[in-house]
Design a protein around this motif. Structure first.
Motif, short mmCIF file in Angstrom:
data_model
loop_
_atom_site.label_atom_id
_atom_site.label_comp_id
_atom_site.label_asym_id
_atom_site.label_seq_id
_atom_site.Cartn_x
_atom_site.Cartn_y
_atom_site.Cartn_z
N ASN A 73 0.78 -1.13 -0.04
CA ASN A 73 -0.15 -0.01 -0.10
C ASN A 73 0.69 1.15 0.06
OD1 ASN A 73 -2.03 1.88 0.23
ND2 ASN A 73 -2.36 1.25 2.22
N PRO A 74 1.71 1.49 -1.18
CA PRO A 74 2.58 2.73 -1.05
C PRO A 74 1.87 4.08 -0.92
CG PRO A 74 2.26 1.58 -3.35
CD PRO A 74 1.77 0.85 -2.49
N GLN A 75 0.56 3.95 -1.38
CA GLN A 75 0.02 5.31 -1.25
C GLN A 75 -0.70 5.50 0.07
OE1 GLN A 75 0.58 7.71 -3.50
NE2 GLN A 75 1.77 5.95 -4.56
N GLY A 76 -0.55 4.74 0.92
CA GLY A 76 -1.11 4.57 2.27
C GLY A 76 -0.19 5.32 3.47
N PRO A 77 -0.78 5.10 4.66
CA PRO A 77 0.22 5.91 5.49
C PRO A 77 1.62 5.18 5.85
CG PRO A 77 -1.56 4.52 6.62
CD PRO A 77 -1.89 4.42 5.12
N ALA A 78 2.30 5.95 6.33
CA ALA A 78 3.70 5.72 6.68
C ALA A 78 3.83 5.97 8.27
CB ALA A 78 4.83 6.53 5.79
N LEU A 79 4.57 5.23 8.73
CA LEU A 79 5.20 5.48 10.14
C LEU A 79 6.42 6.12 10.23
CD1 LEU A 79 4.04 2.20 12.03
CD2 LEU A 79 2.93 4.29 12.01
N VAL A 80 6.56 7.29 10.88
CA VAL A 80 7.78 8.01 10.97
C VAL A 80 8.45 7.60 12.36
CG1 VAL A 80 9.01 9.98 10.96
CG2 VAL A 80 7.34 9.48 9.46
N ILE A 81 9.27 6.92 12.71
CA ILE A 81 9.74 6.07 13.94
C ILE A 81 11.07 7.07 14.30
CG2 ILE A 81 10.37 4.27 15.34
CD1 ILE A 81 8.52 2.68 13.23
N PRO A 82 11.36 7.48 15.44
CA PRO A 82 12.65 7.88 15.88
C PRO A 82 13.81 6.97 15.68
CG PRO A 82 10.83 8.41 17.64
CD PRO A 82 10.39 7.41 16.71
N ALA A 83 14.70 6.94 14.98
CA ALA A 83 15.88 6.21 14.67
C ALA A 83 16.38 5.40 15.93
CB ALA A 83 17.05 6.91 14.14
N GLU A 84 16.41 5.81 17.08
CA GLU A 84 16.74 4.99 18.31
C GLU A 84 15.71 4.21 18.56
OE1 GLU A 84 17.09 6.43 22.91
OE2 GLU A 84 18.62 7.24 21.57
N ALA A 85 14.57 4.30 18.59
CA ALA A 85 13.34 3.36 18.89
C ALA A 85 13.58 2.34 17.73
CB ALA A 85 11.93 3.99 18.69
N TRP A 86 13.77 2.61 16.51
CA TRP A 86 13.83 1.85 15.55
C TRP A 86 14.98 0.72 15.62
CZ3 TRP A 86 11.02 -0.39 11.63
CH2 TRP A 86 11.37 -0.92 10.82
N ALA A 87 16.05 1.10 16.05
CA ALA A 87 17.17 0.38 16.43
C ALA A 87 17.07 -0.68 17.53
CB ALA A 87 18.45 1.10 16.60
N ALA A 88 16.31 -0.23 18.56
CA ALA A 88 15.74 -1.24 19.23
C ALA A 88 15.05 -2.05 18.99
CB ALA A 88 15.33 -0.28 20.66
N PHE A 89 14.05 -1.70 18.19
CA PHE A 89 13.00 -2.77 17.53
C PHE A 89 13.71 -3.89 16.88
CE2 PHE A 89 10.34 -3.90 13.77
CZ PHE A 89 9.49 -4.38 14.50
N VAL A 90 14.67 -3.37 15.88
CA VAL A 90 15.48 -4.28 15.04
C VAL A 90 16.25 -4.96 15.77
CG1 VAL A 90 17.00 -4.49 13.26
CG2 VAL A 90 15.20 -2.80 13.01
N GLY A 91 16.84 -4.52 16.88
CA GLY A 91 17.65 -5.44 17.80
C GLY A 91 16.82 -6.45 18.46
N CYS A 92 15.57 -6.27 18.90
CA CYS A 92 14.90 -7.47 19.51
C CYS A 92 14.55 -8.32 18.43
CB CYS A 92 13.49 -6.77 19.99
SG CYS A 92 13.83 -5.60 21.46
#
Length: 68
Positions: free
Chosen positions: A44-63
């Motif tokens: 859904n490329p025309q749909g909504p996007a989330l904009v996440i703080p990089a620090e939170a994204w890094a923690a998410f990916v790490g998990c």
């Protein structure tokens, strides 16, 4: 906490390296937004996007990596 809107009209999206080759269930992120990681659903490329703080994204990916 609320952040100012981010203009994603010129974002260059790329699929996750973990996305399958069938084109389904893909997460895309956009680079070039210091301190932020825009994320969207490739189906859904025309749909909504989330904009996440990089620090939170890094923690998410790490998990995710530890769950691997």
């Amino acid at each position: 906490m609320r952040y100012a809107p981010v203009d994603l009209s010129t974002a260059r999206w790329r699929k996750s390296s973990y996305s399958n080759s069938n084109g389904g269930e893909c997460v895309e992120i956009a680079d070039g937004f210091p301190g932020l990681v825009p994320v969207r659903d490739s189906k859904n490329p025309q749909g909504p996007a989330l904009v996440i703080p990089a620090e939170a994204w890094a923690a998410f990916v790490g998990c995710l990596k530890t769950q691997g």
